[in-house]
Each structure stands twice: as structure tokens, then as C-alpha cells.
Write a protein that holds these residues in place. Structure first.
Motif, PDB file in Angstrom:
ATOM      1  N   THR A  31       0.284 -10.364  -9.563  1.00 12.96           N
ATOM      2  CA  THR A  31       1.302  -9.135  -9.502  1.00 12.96           C
ATOM      3  C   THR A  31       1.571  -8.752 -10.860  1.00 12.96           C
ATOM      4  O   THR A  31       2.138  -9.454 -11.701  1.00 12.96           O
ATOM      5  CB  THR A  31       2.557  -9.366  -8.856  1.00 12.96           C
ATOM      6  OG1 THR A  31       2.194  -9.834  -7.194  1.00 12.96           O
ATOM      7  CG2 THR A  31       3.469  -8.204  -8.677  1.00 12.96           C
ATOM      8  N   MET A  32       1.290  -7.322 -11.271  1.00 13.41           N
ATOM      9  CA  MET A  32       1.606  -6.717 -12.354  1.00 13.41           C
ATOM     10  C   MET A  32       2.709  -5.538 -12.228  1.00 13.41           C
ATOM     11  O   MET A  32       2.644  -4.871 -11.116  1.00 13.41           O
ATOM     12  CB  MET A  32       0.426  -6.070 -12.947  1.00 13.41           C
ATOM     13  CG  MET A  32       0.534  -5.414 -14.263  1.00 13.41           C
ATOM     14  SD  MET A  32      -0.976  -4.830 -14.919  1.00 13.41           S
ATOM     15  CE  MET A  32      -1.731  -6.483 -15.377  1.00 13.41           C
ATOM     16  N   GLN A  33       3.594  -5.783 -12.926  1.00 18.03           N
ATOM     17  CA  GLN A  33       4.758  -4.653 -12.673  1.00 18.03           C
ATOM     18  C   GLN A  33       4.788  -3.696 -14.061  1.00 18.03           C
ATOM     19  O   GLN A  33       4.478  -4.033 -15.070  1.00 18.03           O
ATOM     20  CB  GLN A  33       6.266  -5.252 -12.581  1.00 18.03           C
ATOM     21  CG  GLN A  33       6.558  -5.883 -13.777  1.00 18.03           C
ATOM     22  CD  GLN A  33       7.814  -6.797 -13.523  1.00 18.03           C
ATOM     23  OE1 GLN A  33       8.148  -6.950 -12.241  1.00 18.03           O
ATOM     24  NE2 GLN A  33       8.548  -7.275 -14.338  1.00 18.03           N
ATOM     25  N   PHE A  34       5.306  -2.481 -13.873  1.00 16.68           N
ATOM     26  CA  PHE A  34       5.442  -1.454 -15.087  1.00 16.68           C
ATOM     27  C   PHE A  34       6.709  -1.016 -15.184  1.00 16.68           C
ATOM     28  O   PHE A  34       7.389  -0.616 -14.301  1.00 16.68           O
ATOM     29  CB  PHE A  34       4.528  -0.138 -14.755  1.00 16.68           C
ATOM     30  CG  PHE A  34       2.948  -0.592 -14.918  1.00 16.68           C
ATOM     31  CD1 PHE A  34       2.354  -0.556 -15.958  1.00 16.68           C
ATOM     32  CD2 PHE A  34       2.365  -1.211 -13.812  1.00 16.68           C
ATOM     33  CE1 PHE A  34       0.913  -0.867 -16.180  1.00 16.68           C
ATOM     34  CE2 PHE A  34       1.021  -1.640 -13.629  1.00 16.68           C
ATOM     35  CZ  PHE A  34       0.310  -1.461 -14.984  1.00 16.68           C
ATOM     36  N   PHE A  35       7.236  -1.245 -16.496  1.00 13.99           N
ATOM     37  CA  PHE A  35       8.924  -0.616 -16.369  1.00 13.99           C
ATOM     38  C   PHE A  35       8.658   0.051 -18.037  1.00 13.99           C
ATOM     39  O   PHE A  35       7.956  -0.010 -18.903  1.00 13.99           O
ATOM     40  CB  PHE A  35       9.524  -1.768 -16.511  1.00 13.99           C
ATOM     41  CG  PHE A  35       9.440  -2.858 -17.838  1.00 13.99           C
ATOM     42  CD1 PHE A  35      10.308  -2.527 -18.676  1.00 13.99           C
ATOM     43  CD2 PHE A  35       8.229  -3.715 -17.652  1.00 13.99           C
ATOM     44  CE1 PHE A  35      10.127  -3.722 -19.725  1.00 13.99           C
ATOM     45  CE2 PHE A  35       8.481  -4.703 -18.499  1.00 13.99           C
ATOM     46  CZ  PHE A  35       9.051  -4.679 -19.672  1.00 13.99           C
ATOM     47  N   GLN A  36       9.890   0.481 -18.445  1.00 15.05           N
ATOM     48  CA  GLN A  36      10.385   1.159 -19.454  1.00 15.05           C
ATOM     49  C   GLN A  36      11.620   0.716 -20.052  1.00 15.05           C
ATOM     50  O   GLN A  36      12.468   0.035 -19.240  1.00 15.05           O
ATOM     51  CB  GLN A  36      10.104   2.645 -19.808  1.00 15.05           C
ATOM     52  CG  GLN A  36      11.052   3.407 -18.547  1.00 15.05           C
ATOM     53  CD  GLN A  36      12.266   3.731 -18.998  1.00 15.05           C
ATOM     54  OE1 GLN A  36      12.731   4.307 -20.178  1.00 15.05           O
ATOM     55  NE2 GLN A  36      13.354   3.290 -18.177  1.00 15.05           N
ATOM     56  N   ASP A  98      -0.353   2.620 -18.330  1.00 16.05           N
ATOM     57  CA  ASP A  98       0.891   3.041 -19.366  1.00 16.05           C
ATOM     58  C   ASP A  98       0.822   4.409 -20.109  1.00 16.05           C
ATOM     59  O   ASP A  98       1.769   4.989 -20.162  1.00 16.05           O
ATOM     60  CB  ASP A  98       0.657   2.040 -20.338  1.00 16.05           C
ATOM     61  CG  ASP A  98       0.883   0.473 -20.021  1.00 16.05           C
ATOM     62  OD1 ASP A  98       1.533   0.338 -19.117  1.00 16.05           O
ATOM     63  OD2 ASP A  98       0.490  -0.586 -20.582  1.00 16.05           O
ATOM     64  N   GLY A  99      -0.383   4.913 -20.258  1.00 14.16           N
ATOM     65  CA  GLY A  99      -0.441   5.948 -20.943  1.00 14.16           C
ATOM     66  C   GLY A  99       0.080   7.444 -20.133  1.00 14.16           C
ATOM     67  O   GLY A  99       0.749   8.145 -20.472  1.00 14.16           O
ATOM     68  N   LYS A 307       7.278  15.791 -27.351  1.00 15.66           N
ATOM     69  CA  LYS A 307       7.412  14.346 -27.981  1.00 15.66           C
ATOM     70  C   LYS A 307       7.342  13.294 -26.997  1.00 15.66           C
ATOM     71  O   LYS A 307       7.930  13.147 -25.977  1.00 15.66           O
ATOM     72  CB  LYS A 307       8.750  14.131 -28.539  1.00 15.66           C
ATOM     73  CG  LYS A 307       8.920  15.148 -29.704  1.00 15.66           C
ATOM     74  CD  LYS A 307      10.166  15.051 -30.726  1.00 15.66           C
ATOM     75  CE  LYS A 307      10.433  16.006 -31.764  1.00 15.66           C
ATOM     76  NZ  LYS A 307       9.263  15.917 -32.929  1.00 15.66           N
ATOM     77  N   ILE A 308       6.325  12.290 -27.521  1.00 19.38           N
ATOM     78  CA  ILE A 308       6.183  10.959 -26.375  1.00 19.38           C
ATOM     79  C   ILE A 308       6.988  10.245 -26.937  1.00 19.38           C
ATOM     80  O   ILE A 308       6.741   9.059 -28.058  1.00 19.38           O
ATOM     81  CB  ILE A 308       4.481  10.684 -26.479  1.00 19.38           C
ATOM     82  CG1 ILE A 308       3.760  11.854 -26.062  1.00 19.38           C
ATOM     83  CG2 ILE A 308       4.405   9.503 -25.239  1.00 19.38           C
ATOM     84  CD1 ILE A 308       4.144  12.530 -24.802  1.00 19.38           C
ATOM     85  N   ASN A 309       8.053  10.011 -26.333  1.00 19.06           N
ATOM     86  CA  ASN A 309       9.245   8.861 -26.848  1.00 19.06           C
ATOM     87  C   ASN A 309       9.690   7.865 -25.911  1.00 19.06           C
ATOM     88  O   ASN A 309      10.523   6.858 -26.235  1.00 19.06           O
ATOM     89  CB  ASN A 309      10.283   9.795 -27.244  1.00 19.06           C
ATOM     90  CG  ASN A 309      10.891  10.850 -26.265  1.00 19.06           C
ATOM     91  OD1 ASN A 309      10.689  10.611 -25.207  1.00 19.06           O
ATOM     92  ND2 ASN A 309      11.405  11.775 -26.915  1.00 19.06           N
ATOM     93  N   ILE A 310       9.090   7.782 -24.885  1.00 15.86           N
ATOM     94  CA  ILE A 310       9.182   6.788 -23.840  1.00 15.86           C
ATOM     95  C   ILE A 310       8.036   5.978 -23.569  1.00 15.86           C
ATOM     96  O   ILE A 310       6.973   6.581 -22.937  1.00 15.86           O
ATOM     97  CB  ILE A 310       9.723   7.608 -22.459  1.00 15.86           C
ATOM     98  CG1 ILE A 310      11.071   8.093 -22.822  1.00 15.86           C
ATOM     99  CG2 ILE A 310      10.001   6.228 -21.294  1.00 15.86           C
ATOM    100  CD1 ILE A 310      11.513   8.891 -21.414  1.00 15.86           C
ATOM    101  N   GLY A 311       7.781   4.598 -23.998  1.00 15.95           N
ATOM    102  CA  GLY A 311       6.724   3.963 -23.608  1.00 15.95           C
ATOM    103  C   GLY A 311       6.805   3.224 -22.372  1.00 15.95           C
ATOM    104  O   GLY A 311       7.990   2.390 -21.917  1.00 15.95           O
ATOM    105  N   PHE A 312       5.642   2.702 -21.729  1.00 16.73           N
ATOM    106  CA  PHE A 312       5.744   1.744 -20.535  1.00 16.73           C
ATOM    107  C   PHE A 312       5.019   0.402 -20.990  1.00 16.73           C
ATOM    108  O   PHE A 312       4.099   0.516 -21.736  1.00 16.73           O
ATOM    109  CB  PHE A 312       5.167   2.524 -19.228  1.00 16.73           C
ATOM    110  CG  PHE A 312       6.106   3.375 -18.617  1.00 16.73           C
ATOM    111  CD1 PHE A 312       6.877   2.832 -17.476  1.00 16.73           C
ATOM    112  CD2 PHE A 312       6.362   4.534 -19.023  1.00 16.73           C
ATOM    113  CE1 PHE A 312       7.634   3.745 -16.679  1.00 16.73           C
ATOM    114  CE2 PHE A 312       7.352   5.457 -18.652  1.00 16.73           C
ATOM    115  CZ  PHE A 312       7.918   5.163 -17.009  1.00 16.73           C
TER     116      PHE A 312
END
Length: 340
Positions: A31-36, A98-99, A307-312
Motif C-alpha cells: 500500500t502506497m499513500q500520498f500526502f503533503q 507526485d508531480g 509558483k509550485i510551493n506544495i510538494g507531495f
């Protein structure tokens, strides 16, 4: 095979990992999860990621996909997407996911935060000049998720419903083509686009108030004027008055110039003409303008929205249904995720 499935856009270590696990641990389920990590963020791009998984993963029908929805308000360390299946089915998509999430969520959140301080005034999404043109369709979608409804290119509205039409004003190039004659440029514009709302760009000669009144006198149908003065310049209105203002406060599009313009228009009976401002506006500058009651009707914003200022981050957090993750990470339980 598509370029995505072929690994063209994936970091090589993901591809090598997928190959190893397909041969060494073919039956394992991860299981893989994505968050910021930011507070009060507007999620965007997750719908595209789900579609990506369903079209570009290996045997996607047997994957379990749980996710939030575009437009959801999310908080730090909250999972927005969970994928369960064999790693080699989807692991190579981690960086792409992520991108997508980072870009679209950043733009949606930037737009949302601008609108929060703009006091319900319209904002024009002018990000076409701040980024690579290939991004316009998805960026326009993300901006709409963030609440923006005014766009300047056909590409930006391509993925939107309700038949949005791009809008815009006369650019400096048209005025330049008429040897700096703003009146002649506007007459030409009106001849070719008679049904458009007439908006004059009034900073070409760095004499905003004088040129605005000339245009207002000439065109009874003038809808608005736009000020786009460079921060490196001081408008002619301030010549001889510089000592009356703090240093730096009269450069570019500033509150004193906008207020003086509104006063001049009102005194001449042009209360109906709106004022659009652009060039260098961001959350801080708009907040300051609104706090002081600067009479702006519409904001045009470009670079601040790009601006790309939030990374996952994507983390594998369970192995065969048992928690297993790198130190400091763990499976985060959420009752907001829904099956996709």
C-alpha cells in the motif's frame, strides 16, 4: 506500449525496483499513500492521478484505489491517495503522481489564497506568460478548482465546463504598432471586435491619469482601464510630488496612483469605468490594497499563481496488510478516502 508504461517519465530507480520485485517478490501486496505538509490546501490533480492509474498501471482493474476529490480542503500529513496492489503494477508512476499533485494543488491553492484576500473582486488568470505553454490546459483546470473563473487563453478553458471564453485587454504591442497612439489603437480594436468590452491599457506613456481621461472622453463605451506600470517606474502623476510620499511607495502600480485615478474619473463623471491592475500582485500586495480600501475593481495576476510551493510524497507504508514503512513514516488512517 505508451511512453508512461515504458518508463519514459519515471525515475530509473523506480523502474529497477519494479523489475526486482516482479521477479523476487511477485506475490507481495503493498500500500502506497500520498500526502503533503501544508495547512489549508486546496487539492487538485487527484482526479487526473486516478485516471492515470486506470490507464497506465499494469492490470489496473485489480488495484485498490482510494482517494479524495479535487477541490477538497486538506491538511498536513493527510493522505489524499492510497493505492494497494503489486508494486510492479504502479510503483513506476510514483514520481509522476507526485508531480501532478504538486503542480495542480499548488496552483489551485495559490488561486484560492488570492481570492480569499481579494474581497470578492474578480481575478484574471494571466499565468500564460509565467510558465511553459504545454501546461495551460491542466493549469487552467487547477485554477478553476481554486475558484478562478476569468482566463486569457483558449487552452486554459479547454478542460472547463460551462463554455468559458477567454478574455483580455489591448496589449502594449498594439499601442506600439500605432506609434504610441492609444486612441488610434483602441479605434482599430473596436473596428475588429465591436462586441468586446472595451478595455484600455493606459500605462504605455507612463502617464496613466492623463491617458485615461483622454480615452474616457473619446469612448463613451469604455468599460475599464488597466494599469500595468513596471515597478521600476514612477508615473508622471508623481513628478514634482515625490517628497510627499515614502520612498518606494510610488513605484509601479501603487495605491496612491490607483486612488488618484479613481478620484479623477469620478470628478469627470466616469464612475462607471472600472480599474484593473496588474504587474507584481500577490497575496501580500492585494491584502494591503484591500485593507486600505484602494479602489481596484479587478486584479490581473500571473507569476504569483504559478509558483509550485506544495510538494507531495509517496510512501509505501504496508506490506501484505501489515504496517511496514521507513522510520518516521506510517500508514495514516483516514475516513475521508473513497474508492475510485
Amino acid at each position: 506500449m505508451s511512453k508512461i508504461k515504458d518508463g519514459y517519465y519515471s525515475a530509473i530507480y523506480f523502474l529497477k525496483t519494479a523489475n526486482i520485485l516482479k521477479n523476487e517478490r511477485p506475490n507481495d501486496i503493498v500500500t502506497m499513500q500520498f500526502f503533503q505538509r501544508e495547512e489549508n490546501v486546496i487539492l487538485a490533480g487527484v482526479d487526473e492521478c486516478v485516471e492515470l492509474l486506470k490507464t497506465e498501471a499494469s492490470n489496473p482493474d485489480i488495484l485498490q484505489i482510494m482517494a479524495l476529490n479535487d477541490g477538497d480542503l486538506i491538511q498536513p500529513n493527510e493522505p489524499v491517495l492510497k493505492i494497494t496492489g503489486h508494486y510492479y503494477q504502479f510503483g513506476y508512476l510514483e514520481g509522476i503522481i507526485d508531480g501532478i499533485l504538486a503542480r495542480q494543488t499548488s496552483i489551485a491553492t495559490n488561486c484560492h489564497r488570492i481570492l480569499q484576500v481579494a474581497n470578492n473582486k474578480p481575478v484574471i488568470y494571466m499565468n500564460d506568460r509565467s510558465d511553459y505553454y504545454y501546461n495551460q490546459e491542466n493549469d487552467g483546470y487547477a485554477a478553476k478548482v481554486g475558484g478562478i473563473t476569468n482566463f486569457v487563453t483558449t487552452a486554459q478553458v479547454a478542460k472547463l465546463t460551462n463554455n468559458y471564453e477567454p478574455m483580455g485587454t489591448v496589449p502594449h504591442a498594439l499601442i506600439q504598432a500605432f506609434n504610441g497612439d492609444l486612441i488610434a489603437a483602441l479605434y482599430a480594436y473596436q473596428r475588429f471586435y465591436p462586441t468586446d468590452k472595451l478595455v484600455a491599457l493606459v500605462d504605455y506613456n507612463n502617464d496613466v491619469i492623463t491617458d485615461t481621461l483622454k480615452v474616457a472622453t473619446e469612448f463613451s463605451n469604455l468599460y475599464a482601464v488597466r494599469i500595468d506600470t513596471s515597478q521600476a517606474l514612477v508615473d508622471k502623476y508623481f513628478h514634482g510630488k515625490e517628497k510627499q510620499y515614502p520612498i518606494g511607495e510610488i513605484n509601479g502600480v501603487n495605491k496612491h496612483l490607483v486612488s488618484a485615478l479613481r478620484q479623477a474619473l469620478d470628478q469627470q463623471g466616469y464612475r462607471h469605468i472600472k480599474i484593473i491592475v496588474s504587474s507584481g500582485f500577490n497575496v501580500a500586495k492585494i491584502r494591503d490594497f484591500e485593507k486600505e480600501g484602494v479602489p481596484v475593481d479587478i486584479y490581473g495576476i500571473g507569476q504569483a499563481l504559478a509558483k509550485i510551493n506544495i510538494g507531495f510524497t509517496g510512501d509505501a507504508v504496508q506490506l501484505n496488510g501489515v504496517d511496514q514503512a521507513k522510520f518516521g513514516r506510517h500508514n495514516i488512517v483516514s475516513n475521508r478516502l473513497v474508492k475510485k
